[in-house]
Design a protein around this motif. Structure first.
Motif, PDB file in Angstrom:
ATOM      1  N   PHE A 128       2.138   5.781 -15.050  1.00 52.97           N
ATOM      2  CA  PHE A 128       1.464   5.451 -13.787  1.00 52.97           C
ATOM      3  C   PHE A 128       0.843   4.054 -13.841  1.00 52.97           C
ATOM      4  O   PHE A 128       1.010   3.239 -12.926  1.00 52.97           O
ATOM      5  CB  PHE A 128       0.389   6.500 -13.489  1.00 52.97           C
ATOM      6  N   ILE A 129       0.147   3.778 -14.949  1.00 55.51           N
ATOM      7  CA  ILE A 129      -0.482   2.457 -15.092  1.00 55.51           C
ATOM      8  C   ILE A 129       0.575   1.353 -15.105  1.00 55.51           C
ATOM      9  O   ILE A 129       0.433   0.317 -14.430  1.00 55.51           O
ATOM     10  CB  ILE A 129      -1.326   2.418 -16.387  1.00 55.51           C
ATOM     11  N   MET A 130       1.662   1.578 -15.838  1.00 59.18           N
ATOM     12  CA  MET A 130       2.695   0.546 -15.905  1.00 59.18           C
ATOM     13  C   MET A 130       3.446   0.429 -14.588  1.00 59.18           C
ATOM     14  O   MET A 130       3.940  -0.655 -14.252  1.00 59.18           O
ATOM     15  CB  MET A 130       3.663   0.845 -17.055  1.00 59.18           C
ATOM     16  N   ASP A 131       3.562   1.498 -13.816  1.00 61.14           N
ATOM     17  CA  ASP A 131       4.155   1.400 -12.476  1.00 61.14           C
ATOM     18  C   ASP A 131       3.333   0.480 -11.594  1.00 61.14           C
ATOM     19  O   ASP A 131       3.873  -0.335 -10.842  1.00 61.14           O
ATOM     20  CB  ASP A 131       4.226   2.798 -11.842  1.00 61.14           C
ATOM     21  N   ILE A 132       2.014   0.629 -11.688  1.00 62.14           N
ATOM     22  CA  ILE A 132       1.122  -0.224 -10.903  1.00 62.14           C
ATOM     23  C   ILE A 132       1.251  -1.674 -11.354  1.00 62.14           C
ATOM     24  O   ILE A 132       1.365  -2.598 -10.532  1.00 62.14           O
ATOM     25  CB  ILE A 132      -0.343   0.254 -11.054  1.00 62.14           C
ATOM     26  N   VAL A 133       1.261  -1.881 -12.671  1.00 62.60           N
ATOM     27  CA  VAL A 133       1.397  -3.244 -13.212  1.00 62.60           C
ATOM     28  C   VAL A 133       2.752  -3.834 -12.828  1.00 62.60           C
ATOM     29  O   VAL A 133       2.865  -5.005 -12.446  1.00 62.60           O
ATOM     30  CB  VAL A 133       1.225  -3.224 -14.747  1.00 62.60           C
ATOM     31  N   TYR A 134       3.803  -3.005 -12.911  1.00 64.10           N
ATOM     32  CA  TYR A 134       5.155  -3.455 -12.578  1.00 64.10           C
ATOM     33  C   TYR A 134       5.244  -3.882 -11.114  1.00 64.10           C
ATOM     34  O   TYR A 134       5.854  -4.900 -10.777  1.00 64.10           O
ATOM     35  CB  TYR A 134       6.138  -2.322 -12.851  1.00 64.10           C
ATOM     36  N   GLY A 135       4.612  -3.107 -10.253  1.00 64.54           N
ATOM     37  CA  GLY A 135       4.592  -3.460  -8.833  1.00 64.54           C
ATOM     38  C   GLY A 135       3.850  -4.758  -8.578  1.00 64.54           C
ATOM     39  O   GLY A 135       4.185  -5.513  -7.654  1.00 64.54           O
ATOM     40  N   PHE A 136       2.835  -5.022  -9.402  1.00 65.31           N
ATOM     41  CA  PHE A 136       2.073  -6.267  -9.258  1.00 65.31           C
ATOM     42  C   PHE A 136       2.881  -7.462  -9.769  1.00 65.31           C
ATOM     43  O   PHE A 136       2.891  -8.539  -9.158  1.00 65.31           O
ATOM     44  CB  PHE A 136       0.757  -6.138 -10.040  1.00 65.31           C
ATOM     45  N   ILE A 137       3.603  -7.255 -10.911  1.00 74.88           N
ATOM     46  CA  ILE A 137       4.369  -8.358 -11.492  1.00 74.88           C
ATOM     47  C   ILE A 137       5.594  -8.693 -10.658  1.00 74.88           C
ATOM     48  O   ILE A 137       5.901  -9.863 -10.403  1.00 74.88           O
ATOM     49  CB  ILE A 137       4.800  -7.989 -12.934  1.00 74.88           C
ATOM     50  N   HIS A 164       8.540  -3.622  -2.301  1.00 79.56           N
ATOM     51  CA  HIS A 164       9.222  -3.691  -1.014  1.00 79.56           C
ATOM     52  C   HIS A 164      10.467  -2.828  -0.942  1.00 79.56           C
ATOM     53  O   HIS A 164      11.016  -2.620   0.138  1.00 79.56           O
ATOM     54  CB  HIS A 164       9.600  -5.140  -0.711  1.00 79.56           C
ATOM     55  N   ASN A 165      10.942  -2.322  -2.084  1.00 79.34           N
ATOM     56  CA  ASN A 165      12.177  -1.526  -2.092  1.00 79.34           C
ATOM     57  C   ASN A 165      11.912  -0.034  -2.095  1.00 79.34           C
ATOM     58  O   ASN A 165      12.739   0.748  -2.527  1.00 79.34           O
ATOM     59  CB  ASN A 165      13.028  -1.888  -3.319  1.00 79.34           C
ATOM     60  N   VAL A 166      10.719   0.388  -1.659  1.00 76.50           N
ATOM     61  CA  VAL A 166      10.440   1.827  -1.613  1.00 76.50           C
ATOM     62  C   VAL A 166      10.639   2.335  -0.198  1.00 76.50           C
ATOM     63  O   VAL A 166      10.644   1.579   0.741  1.00 76.50           O
ATOM     64  CB  VAL A 166       8.996   2.127  -2.073  1.00 76.50           C
ATOM     65  N   MET A 172       0.834  -1.215   0.000  1.00 79.10           N
ATOM     66  CA  MET A 172       0.000   0.000   0.000  1.00 79.10           C
ATOM     67  C   MET A 172       0.865   1.259   0.000  1.00 79.10           C
ATOM     68  O   MET A 172       0.546   2.247  -0.651  1.00 79.10           O
ATOM     69  CB  MET A 172      -0.892  -0.024   1.244  1.00 79.10           C
ATOM     70  N   LYS A 173       1.987   1.181   0.724  1.00 80.43           N
ATOM     71  CA  LYS A 173       2.892   2.325   0.780  1.00 80.43           C
ATOM     72  C   LYS A 173       3.460   2.630  -0.606  1.00 80.43           C
ATOM     73  O   LYS A 173       3.626   3.791  -0.994  1.00 80.43           O
ATOM     74  CB  LYS A 173       4.025   1.983   1.758  1.00 80.43           C
ATOM     75  N   PHE A 174       3.736   1.570  -1.365  1.00 77.28           N
ATOM     76  CA  PHE A 174       4.265   1.733  -2.726  1.00 77.28           C
ATOM     77  C   PHE A 174       3.282   2.506  -3.598  1.00 77.28           C
ATOM     78  O   PHE A 174       3.646   3.470  -4.286  1.00 77.28           O
ATOM     79  CB  PHE A 174       4.545   0.344  -3.315  1.00 77.28           C
ATOM     80  N   TYR A 175       2.009   2.087  -3.580  1.00 76.51           N
ATOM     81  CA  TYR A 175       1.003   2.719  -4.421  1.00 76.51           C
ATOM     82  C   TYR A 175       0.753   4.170  -4.000  1.00 76.51           C
ATOM     83  O   TYR A 175       0.567   5.047  -4.844  1.00 76.51           O
ATOM     84  CB  TYR A 175      -0.291   1.910  -4.388  1.00 76.51           C
ATOM     85  N   ARG A 188       2.884   6.222  -2.625  1.00 79.18           N
ATOM     86  CA  ARG A 188       4.012   7.049  -3.067  1.00 79.18           C
ATOM     87  C   ARG A 188       3.957   7.308  -4.572  1.00 79.18           C
ATOM     88  O   ARG A 188       4.270   8.399  -5.038  1.00 79.18           O
ATOM     89  CB  ARG A 188       5.329   6.348  -2.715  1.00 79.18           C
ATOM     90  N   ARG A 189       3.578   6.310  -5.329  1.00 71.75           N
ATOM     91  CA  ARG A 189       3.503   6.505  -6.772  1.00 71.75           C
ATOM     92  C   ARG A 189       2.403   7.509  -7.135  1.00 71.75           C
ATOM     93  O   ARG A 189       2.585   8.363  -8.003  1.00 71.75           O
ATOM     94  CB  ARG A 189       3.222   5.174  -7.482  1.00 71.75           C
ATOM     95  N   ILE A 190       1.260   7.403  -6.463  1.00 70.34           N
ATOM     96  CA  ILE A 190       0.167   8.346  -6.737  1.00 70.34           C
ATOM     97  C   ILE A 190       0.599   9.765  -6.387  1.00 70.34           C
ATOM     98  O   ILE A 190       0.382  10.713  -7.163  1.00 70.34           O
ATOM     99  CB  ILE A 190      -1.090   7.944  -5.935  1.00 70.34           C
ATOM    100  N   ALA A 191       1.253   9.935  -5.230  1.00 71.67           N
ATOM    101  CA  ALA A 191       1.712  11.269  -4.828  1.00 71.67           C
ATOM    102  C   ALA A 191       2.728  11.816  -5.830  1.00 71.67           C
ATOM    103  O   ALA A 191       2.687  12.998  -6.211  1.00 71.67           O
ATOM    104  CB  ALA A 191       2.327  11.199  -3.431  1.00 71.67           C
TER     105      ALA A 191
END
Length: 331
Positions: A314-323, A329-331, A1-4, A6-9
């Motif tokens: 943004f969309i690919m960041d979310i997909v990348y975090g899922f894959i 975990h490295n954020v 959740m922290k990853f998402y 930070r990416r949104i912000a």
């Protein structure tokens, strides 16, 4: 959740900075872009109403209000979808021009980019898996195609398939003689659009497939030497299962990150390609706006391209975090 979170912000702040830069650019230009635009509108024979003058000055600067008031008003118009009026095709609103050109570029360049990515990654995975065999000869062939400039490859294709053989049309997005009233929803029009878009799409695929293939091939060569691949082979798993489930999936992660960037720039279109084929996309619209010093249109195109790039990333960041769980975990 922290990853998402930070990416949104991050993307919200970047979007704010981009729109603010779009507001400041015309005001940093030498001279007064608003006066230049109004003068061009008058020369074009258009009637300048008080509302039009006020909107242009608020959009490009030049009114007597403070910079902060202009900035707040600019945001208000952005949120209402008001990007001003184009000089090039006065008095057509910028939003109408962009809305008319956007589908052409998104469909053509988007499909060509996806096809190029799928072909490049698929063939690259196979070439990397069968390294040292005859399939390795595909790498220099596709690399040569990639090294050819876009405009040169497009001109060669036009010379061969359009001028010499007469198989494909030379220019346009559809047959303007068969459809004089413009685009319409019919199978005949869709067939005409596909026919006219074949050579531009082929130009993009041939020019870009080599990069995906080479990158994927090198990642596969590195991946198949990993310990987990050796372990899978030692356990007696079938080669095709190791290729699909273990090797290709891990080797494709860097390519997916690169694909997100390419996908974002789809909206920018292949500017040179659209110019060679006189294709009615965003790239051609951008060149027209620069040639005619159409500041409002330039601002609108720049804003749409930037928002598209940010949205794709943004969309690919979310997909990348899922894959790849390591990204979360490295954020």
């Amino acid at each position: 959740m922290k990853f998402y979170a930070r990416r949104i912000a991050f993307y919200v702040v970047t979007l704010w900075a981009t729109i603010s830069l779009n507001f400041l650019l015309p005001r940093l230009l030498p001279g007064d872009p608003a006066d230049i635009l109004l003068a061009k509108m008058q020369r074009a024979g258009g009637e300048l109403t008080e509302t039009t003058v006020r909107n242009i000055k608020a959009l490009l600067g030049g009114d007597s209000s403070s910079m902060w008031e202009q900035y707040v008003a600019y945001w208000g118009r952005m949120l209402q979808g008001d990007l001003g009026v184009s000089v090039t095709k006065y008095p057509t609103p910028v939003t109408e021009l962009i809305a008319a050109a956007l589908p052409w570029t998104v469909i053509l360049v988007g499909l060509a980019t996806v096809i190029s990515f799928v072909l490049g990654v698929g063939i690259g995975a196979w070439v990397g898996w069968r390294r040292g065999t005859w399939v390795d000869h595909l790498v220099p062939f596709t690399t040569v195609l990639q090294s050819i400039p876009y405009f040169w490859l497009a001109l060669v294709l036009v010379a061969i398939f359009s001028v010499a053989l007469g198989v494909f049309p030379i220019f346009g997005g559809y047959d303007v003689w068969a459809f004089p009233d413009g685009p319409e929803w019919s199978w005949e029009f869709i067939g005409s659009a596909i026919y006219h878009g074949f050579l531009p799409a082929l130009t993009i695929v041939l020019s870009s497939v080599g990069g995906w293939l080479l990158g994927m091939r090198n990642m596969m060569v590195s991946t198949v030497s990993e310990d987990y691949i050796v372990t899978a082979e030692a356990k007696g798993l079938k080669p095709m299962r190791i290729l699909r489930t273990y090797a290709t999936r891990n080797a494709a992660i860097p390519s997916i990150a690169g694909f997100s960037i390419s996908l974002g720039f789809v909206v920018a279109g292949s500017i040179v390609m659209e110019q060679v084929f006189t294709y009615p996309g965003i790239g051609k619209l951008m060149i027209q706006s620069v040639q005619n010093s159409d500041y409002a249109l330039m601002q609108g195109v720049f804003l749409v391209i930037t928002v598209a790039v940010l949205a794709a990333n943004f969309i690919m960041d979310i997909v990348y975090g899922f894959i790849d769980p390591r990204a979360r975990h490295n954020v």
